[in-house]
Design a protein around this motif. Structure first.
Motif, PDB file in Angstrom:
ATOM      1  N   ASP A   1      -7.093   3.737  25.655  1.00 34.59           N
ATOM      2  CA  ASP A   1      -6.178   3.079  24.588  1.00 34.59           C
ATOM      3  C   ASP A   1      -5.381   4.040  23.824  1.00 34.59           C
ATOM      4  OD1 ASP A   1      -5.292   1.316  22.515  1.00 34.59           O
ATOM      5  OD2 ASP A   1      -7.238   0.197  22.231  1.00 34.59           O
ATOM      6  N   ALA A   2      -3.956   3.565  23.911  1.00 30.72           N
ATOM      7  CA  ALA A   2      -2.842   4.452  23.383  1.00 30.72           C
ATOM      8  C   ALA A   2      -3.083   4.456  21.904  1.00 30.72           C
ATOM      9  CB  ALA A   2      -1.503   3.805  23.847  1.00 30.72           C
ATOM     10  N   ARG A   3      -3.640   3.461  21.306  1.00 25.58           N
ATOM     11  CA  ARG A   3      -3.774   3.280  19.826  1.00 25.58           C
ATOM     12  C   ARG A   3      -4.323   4.628  19.269  1.00 25.58           C
ATOM     13  NH1 ARG A   3      -6.414  -2.531  18.981  1.00 25.58           N
ATOM     14  NH2 ARG A   3      -7.530  -1.856  20.752  1.00 25.58           N
ATOM     15  N   TYR A   4      -5.181   5.082  20.005  1.00 25.31           N
ATOM     16  CA  TYR A   4      -5.844   6.302  19.439  1.00 25.31           C
ATOM     17  C   TYR A   4      -4.999   7.556  19.522  1.00 25.31           C
ATOM     18  CZ  TYR A   4     -10.154   3.735  20.077  1.00 25.31           C
ATOM     19  OH  TYR A   4     -11.231   2.727  19.940  1.00 25.31           O
ATOM     20  N   ARG A   5      -3.643   7.512  19.698  1.00 30.44           N
ATOM     21  CA  ARG A   5      -2.638   8.511  19.201  1.00 30.44           C
ATOM     22  C   ARG A   5      -2.317   8.432  17.953  1.00 30.44           C
ATOM     23  NH1 ARG A   5      -0.919  10.608  24.079  1.00 30.44           N
ATOM     24  NH2 ARG A   5      -1.037   9.475  25.921  1.00 30.44           N
ATOM     25  N   ARG A   6      -2.788   7.372  17.246  1.00 26.54           N
ATOM     26  CA  ARG A   6      -2.263   7.045  15.617  1.00 26.54           C
ATOM     27  C   ARG A   6      -3.293   7.840  15.066  1.00 26.54           C
ATOM     28  NH1 ARG A   6      -1.121   0.709  15.885  1.00 26.54           N
ATOM     29  NH2 ARG A   6      -0.289   0.630  17.945  1.00 26.54           N
ATOM     30  N   PRO A   7      -3.004   8.514  13.812  1.00 27.43           N
ATOM     31  CA  PRO A   7      -4.007   8.826  12.676  1.00 27.43           C
ATOM     32  C   PRO A   7      -4.933   7.916  12.098  1.00 27.43           C
ATOM     33  CG  PRO A   7      -1.695   9.092  11.939  1.00 27.43           C
ATOM     34  CD  PRO A   7      -1.690   8.678  13.404  1.00 27.43           C
ATOM     35  N   GLU A   8      -4.320   6.472  12.440  1.00 28.18           N
ATOM     36  CA  GLU A   8      -5.303   5.580  12.010  1.00 28.18           C
ATOM     37  C   GLU A   8      -6.537   5.026  12.496  1.00 28.18           C
ATOM     38  OE1 GLU A   8      -1.171   5.190  10.360  1.00 28.18           O
ATOM     39  OE2 GLU A   8      -2.248   5.172  12.158  1.00 28.18           O
ATOM     40  N   TRP A   9      -6.439   5.546  13.812  1.00 32.30           N
ATOM     41  CA  TRP A   9      -7.379   5.252  15.145  1.00 32.30           C
ATOM     42  C   TRP A   9      -8.220   6.596  15.310  1.00 32.30           C
ATOM     43  CZ3 TRP A   9      -8.492   0.585  17.557  1.00 32.30           C
ATOM     44  CH2 TRP A   9      -7.936  -0.360  16.723  1.00 32.30           C
ATOM     45  N   LEU A  10      -7.890   7.616  15.068  1.00 31.65           N
ATOM     46  CA  LEU A  10      -8.540   8.789  15.580  1.00 31.65           C
ATOM     47  C   LEU A  10      -8.632   9.924  14.477  1.00 31.65           C
ATOM     48  CD1 LEU A  10     -10.465  10.057  17.729  1.00 31.65           C
ATOM     49  CD2 LEU A  10      -8.331  10.899  18.669  1.00 31.65           C
TER      50      LEU A  10
ATOM     51  N   THR B   1      -2.952  17.805  17.637  1.00 35.42           N
ATOM     52  CA  THR B   1      -2.916  16.396  17.943  1.00 35.42           C
ATOM     53  C   THR B   1      -2.400  15.413  17.315  1.00 35.42           C
ATOM     54  OG1 THR B   1      -5.025  15.829  16.550  1.00 35.42           O
ATOM     55  CG2 THR B   1      -5.240  16.770  18.699  1.00 35.42           C
ATOM     56  N   GLY B   2      -1.795  15.648  16.035  1.00 34.15           N
ATOM     57  CA  GLY B   2      -1.162  14.785  15.138  1.00 34.15           C
ATOM     58  C   GLY B   2      -2.018  13.476  14.735  1.00 34.15           C
ATOM     59  N   VAL B   3      -3.301  13.764  14.776  1.00 36.87           N
ATOM     60  CA  VAL B   3      -4.244  12.536  14.332  1.00 36.87           C
ATOM     61  C   VAL B   3      -4.753  13.119  12.955  1.00 36.87           C
ATOM     62  CG1 VAL B   3      -4.840  11.779  16.606  1.00 36.87           C
ATOM     63  CG2 VAL B   3      -6.378  13.597  15.520  1.00 36.87           C
ATOM     64  N   ALA B   4      -5.700  12.028  12.532  1.00 33.85           N
ATOM     65  CA  ALA B   4      -6.263  12.508  11.242  1.00 33.85           C
ATOM     66  C   ALA B   4      -7.268  13.499  11.475  1.00 33.85           C
ATOM     67  CB  ALA B   4      -6.757  11.162  10.636  1.00 33.85           C
ATOM     68  N   VAL B   5      -7.525  14.298  10.288  1.00 38.18           N
ATOM     69  CA  VAL B   5      -8.847  15.319  10.351  1.00 38.18           C
ATOM     70  C   VAL B   5      -9.507  15.256   9.142  1.00 38.18           C
ATOM     71  CG1 VAL B   5      -7.258  16.871  11.691  1.00 38.18           C
ATOM     72  CG2 VAL B   5      -7.319  17.254   9.361  1.00 38.18           C
ATOM     73  N   GLY B   6     -10.650  15.857   9.271  1.00 34.46           N
ATOM     74  CA  GLY B   6     -11.555  15.552   7.957  1.00 34.46           C
ATOM     75  C   GLY B   6     -12.518  16.815   8.345  1.00 34.46           C
TER      76      GLY B   6
ATOM     77  N   ALA C   1     -14.417   3.877  22.983  1.00 34.08           N
ATOM     78  CA  ALA C   1     -12.956   3.754  23.192  1.00 34.08           C
ATOM     79  C   ALA C   1     -12.695   2.156  23.655  1.00 34.08           C
ATOM     80  CB  ALA C   1     -12.105   4.805  23.925  1.00 34.08           C
ATOM     81  N   ARG C   2     -13.295   1.898  24.673  1.00 30.72           N
ATOM     82  CA  ARG C   2     -13.036   0.613  25.254  1.00 30.72           C
ATOM     83  C   ARG C   2     -13.147  -0.699  24.139  1.00 30.72           C
ATOM     84  NH1 ARG C   2     -14.486   3.093  30.263  1.00 30.72           N
ATOM     85  NH2 ARG C   2     -16.850   2.620  29.909  1.00 30.72           N
ATOM     86  N   ARG C   3     -14.239  -0.139  23.269  1.00 34.98           N
ATOM     87  CA  ARG C   3     -14.468  -1.165  22.493  1.00 34.98           C
ATOM     88  C   ARG C   3     -13.542  -1.580  21.238  1.00 34.98           C
ATOM     89  NH1 ARG C   3     -20.159  -2.759  21.343  1.00 34.98           N
ATOM     90  NH2 ARG C   3     -21.396  -2.406  23.376  1.00 34.98           N
ATOM     91  N   GLY C   4     -12.689  -0.653  21.199  1.00 36.57           N
ATOM     92  CA  GLY C   4     -11.494  -0.991  20.514  1.00 36.57           C
ATOM     93  C   GLY C   4     -11.264  -0.858  18.865  1.00 36.57           C
ATOM     94  N   LYS C   5     -12.218  -0.078  18.454  1.00 32.29           N
ATOM     95  CA  LYS C   5     -12.163   0.119  16.914  1.00 32.29           C
ATOM     96  C   LYS C   5     -11.842   1.728  16.801  1.00 32.29           C
ATOM     97  CE  LYS C   5     -15.946  -3.139  15.267  1.00 32.29           C
ATOM     98  NZ  LYS C   5     -17.227  -3.217  14.597  1.00 32.29           N
ATOM     99  N   PRO C   6     -11.447   2.034  15.369  1.00 32.43           N
ATOM    100  CA  PRO C   6     -11.251   3.347  15.267  1.00 32.43           C
ATOM    101  C   PRO C   6     -12.222   4.277  15.269  1.00 32.43           C
ATOM    102  CG  PRO C   6     -10.196   1.999  13.419  1.00 32.43           C
ATOM    103  CD  PRO C   6     -10.950   1.137  14.299  1.00 32.43           C
ATOM    104  N   ILE C   7     -12.099   5.530  15.714  1.00 28.77           N
ATOM    105  CA  ILE C   7     -13.101   6.699  15.958  1.00 28.77           C
ATOM    106  C   ILE C   7     -13.319   7.581  15.070  1.00 28.77           C
ATOM    107  CG2 ILE C   7     -13.913   8.091  18.014  1.00 28.77           C
ATOM    108  CD1 ILE C   7     -13.207   5.902  19.992  1.00 28.77           C
ATOM    109  N   LEU C   8     -14.258   8.240  14.640  1.00 27.92           N
ATOM    110  CA  LEU C   8     -14.538   9.343  14.047  1.00 27.92           C
ATOM    111  C   LEU C   8     -15.192  10.105  14.815  1.00 27.92           C
ATOM    112  CD1 LEU C   8     -14.150  10.199  10.865  1.00 27.92           C
ATOM    113  CD2 LEU C   8     -16.023   9.502  10.501  1.00 27.92           C
ATOM    114  N   LEU C   9     -14.670  11.390  15.167  1.00 31.15           N
ATOM    115  CA  LEU C   9     -15.152  12.436  16.335  1.00 31.15           C
ATOM    116  C   LEU C   9     -15.505  13.858  15.729  1.00 31.15           C
ATOM    117  CD1 LEU C   9     -16.134  12.764  19.288  1.00 31.15           C
ATOM    118  CD2 LEU C   9     -13.415  13.519  19.542  1.00 31.15           C
ATOM    119  N   SER C  10     -16.662  14.039  15.484  1.00 33.52           N
ATOM    120  CA  SER C  10     -17.088  15.513  15.185  1.00 33.52           C
ATOM    121  C   SER C  10     -16.967  16.328  16.331  1.00 33.52           C
ATOM    122  CB  SER C  10     -18.507  15.617  14.686  1.00 33.52           C
ATOM    123  OG  SER C  10     -18.646  14.995  13.516  1.00 33.52           O
TER     124      SER C  10
END
Length: 579
Positions: A385-394, A422-427, A356-365
């Motif tokens: 990083d609060a950006r991970y509240r966005r679906p584009e980031w997590l 969570t309100g983030v993206a899912v897959g 998370a500290r590296r600051g790229k979007p994360i895909l988490l299984s």
């Protein structure tokens, strides 16, 4: 103790006429407000209060068709209308919500109603100090208290503006000022609906709220308004992002890895994925010697991983790897648009936070995990990083960490639970045999589909090959996904162009017709009327309104009925106390 919610509105807004019934993504403004109120206080009575003027008839008609109680009273004496409704219904407390409060916050309304129902205060309000956005005002008054106050108020200005006298006399009554502590940075933001520009801005915001806009609260609204829309990294050529995971299917052979990479590129997958690990940094050789040796046997050299990454990027295909060894991450970092964290590391919080500290979007299984564990890890990431509240980031992947799994263990509905929580993206990360689960997940809205990939399942003994797709199967999946995307369409419920252009909205629906010749002056009864296609004249939903009315002129059988010419319902349908 009864607390009721009154939505005060009128149709003839000066700056935005008809705004209360303006369409916003297939739902009227009033409909959106009702959705948010019901989300906040389910089970509490909700009434729409408008005037008895004919110009407000459309509001009353909307309420009648929506089975929403409608109270009608004086146009200018809005305070009197407000009190009269609360008294007629026997409420102890009355909540005022204005018709321009499109984004009334469900959590705020819920909390304020709870405070009012303690009975300690005469008035609960979030207006003073303006710690909330404009357009999120909530005011609650005790009905006996308000009755006593209003008895001494005759100024037309105060009678029109309901609570203005109370704010000019702040020492009257016991009051609680509800302060915005959830998202104080939103103080004073403009969310009210007053102008055509406000309407356009509201439509754009609603388009970003997903399929359940009424459940989106103030913090998310503020975040969306503060950020420019950004492209999602989870968008693939066929809809969902397709990740073909070679993983360990190369079984430690670099030439096999290169051949599989070329096939994965040929398949049309959006990303080709590997796993980077060293047995020495992943598995305890004393506690698990067999797995230690397994991972050592499947290792590739660091330079070989870089060569595979370059194969993908040179071909214009995304490269991705689950990096289980942070010392090796720097080697492939330049080639990865986002990070993938495998299920086994979901609880390895030092590693998760380092990603998370590296600051790229994360895909988490999320294989192996409970919902609590998923939410705890999401909280760890978002705290970095609060950006991970966005679906584009997590993006969270539903996954079952077994190879292969029975269909009953796929549990695709967990995607819905993860999205709601969570309100983030899912897959979905697939470990079933065949492609049915992938297609079902796409139909359910998965934004990422991860699947294992191999050159062939024939003659293989390593378990991952048996849950893997081949080139032809991925290409067939892509064709199906394009159709699934077309079938899913959008969440906007409205007549489609194909229905409208063919006139089906009118020709398929019914209207009210006289089923026999009627003479002027005859009283209409149920036996005199029928509902037939097409919908010409009086809509079938208005059948009940006609019963008991008199025909204004001779009416031929099966001729379209016109309001005002064939009948006049102004006296029986728009009563001031139409509840």
């Amino acid at each position: 103790m009864t607390t009721g919610i009154l939505i005060l509105c009128r149709y003839d807004s000066r700056r935005l006429p008809g705004k209360i019934l303006r369409d916003l993504r297939g739902r009227s403004v009033l409909g959106h407000i009702l959705d948010r109120v019901h989300q906040a206080v389910p089970g509490h009575p909700v009434v729409v209060a408008t005037s008895a003027r004919s110009c407000d008839d459309p509001i009353a008609e909307f309420c009648r068709r929506s089975a929403v109680p409608c109270f009608r009273g004086a146009a200018e004496d809005v305070a009197g209308r407000f009190l009269a409704c609360a008294e007629e219904l026997g409420w102890n407390h009355a909540v005022r919500i204005n018709g321009d409060n499109l984004f009334v916050d469900p959590a705020t309304l819920h909390a304020m109603v709870a405070i009012a129902e303690t009975g300690v205060f005469d008035m609960v309000t979030n207006v003073p100090g303006r710690t909330f956005p404009y357009g999120m005002s909530v005011e609650i008054v005790g009905v006996p208290f308000y009755r006593a106050v209003l008895a001494g108020v005759s100024d037309p200005h105060h009678r029109e503006h309901v609570t203005s006298w109370l704010y000019q006399n702040p020492d009257v009554g016991r009051r609680h000022i509800y302060i915005n502590r959830t998202c104080p940075e939103a103080a004073g933001m403009h969310l009210a609906l007053d102008t055509p520009e406000d309407l356009s801005r509201a439509a754009a915001l609603l388009a970003r709220l997903g399929d359940h806009p009424a459940s989106v609260g103030l913090p998310r609204l503020h975040a969306l308004l503060m950020q420019e829309p950004e492209p999602s990294p989870w968008q693939g050529e066929s809809g969902p992002l397709l990740i073909a995971e070679i993983g360990g299917n190369h079984e430690g052979d670099f030439e096999t890895a290169k051949a599989m990479t070329a096939l994965a590129i040929e398949s049309g997958a959006d990303c080709v994925k590997f796993q980077i690990y060293r047995g020495a940094t992943l598995v305890n050789p004393v506690e698990s010697p067999d797995r230690y040796r397994h991972f050592q046997r499947f290792e590739l050299e660091p330079a070989q991983h870089v060569a595979l990454a370059r194969m993908c990027t040179d071909a214009g295909v995304g490269y991705l790897s689950s990096v289980w060894d942070m010392e090796m991450l720097d080697l492939v970092e330049p080639y990865m648009p986002f990070y993938k964290i495998g299920s086994g590391d979901l609880t390895a919080w030092p590693l998760v936070r380092a990603f998370a500290r590296r600051g790229k979007p994360i895909l988490l299984s999320t294989g192996l995990a409970t919902m609590d564990e998923v939410l705890q890890t999401v909280a760890q990431i978002q705290a970095v990083d609060a950006r991970y509240r966005r679906p584009e980031w997590l993006c969270l992947l539903q996954c079952t960490s077994m190879y292969p799994i029975p269909d009953s263990d796929a549990n695709l509905r967990v995607m819905d639970a993860l999205r709601a929580a969570t309100g983030v993206a899912v897959g979905y990360s697939d470990h079933t045999v065949g492609g049915a689960a992938l297609r079902a997940a796409a139909a359910m809205g998965a934004e990422v589909l991860e699947f294992h990939f191999t050159d062939s399942r024939e003659g293989k003994t390593f378990r991952d090959h048996f849950v893997s797709l081949t080139v032809g199967e991925v290409q067939e999946l892509k064709r199906d996904l394009k159709q699934i995307r077309a079938l899913r369409g959008h969440a906007l419920k409205q007549p489609e162009a194909s229905e409208v252009t063919q006139g089906h909205v009118e020709s398929f629906r019914r209207a009210v017709y006289a089923n026999r010749p009627l003479r002027a002056g005859e009283t209409l009864t149920t036996a005199d009327l029928t509902v037939l296609r097409p919908n010409h004249g009086t809509d079938a939903r208005d059948f009940d309104r006609l019963i008991g009315l008199q025909a204004k002129r001779d009416i031929a059988a099966f001729r379209a009925l016109t309001r005002g010419e064939d009948y006049d319902d102004s006296q029986n349908d728009w009563a001031p106390d139409d509840i």
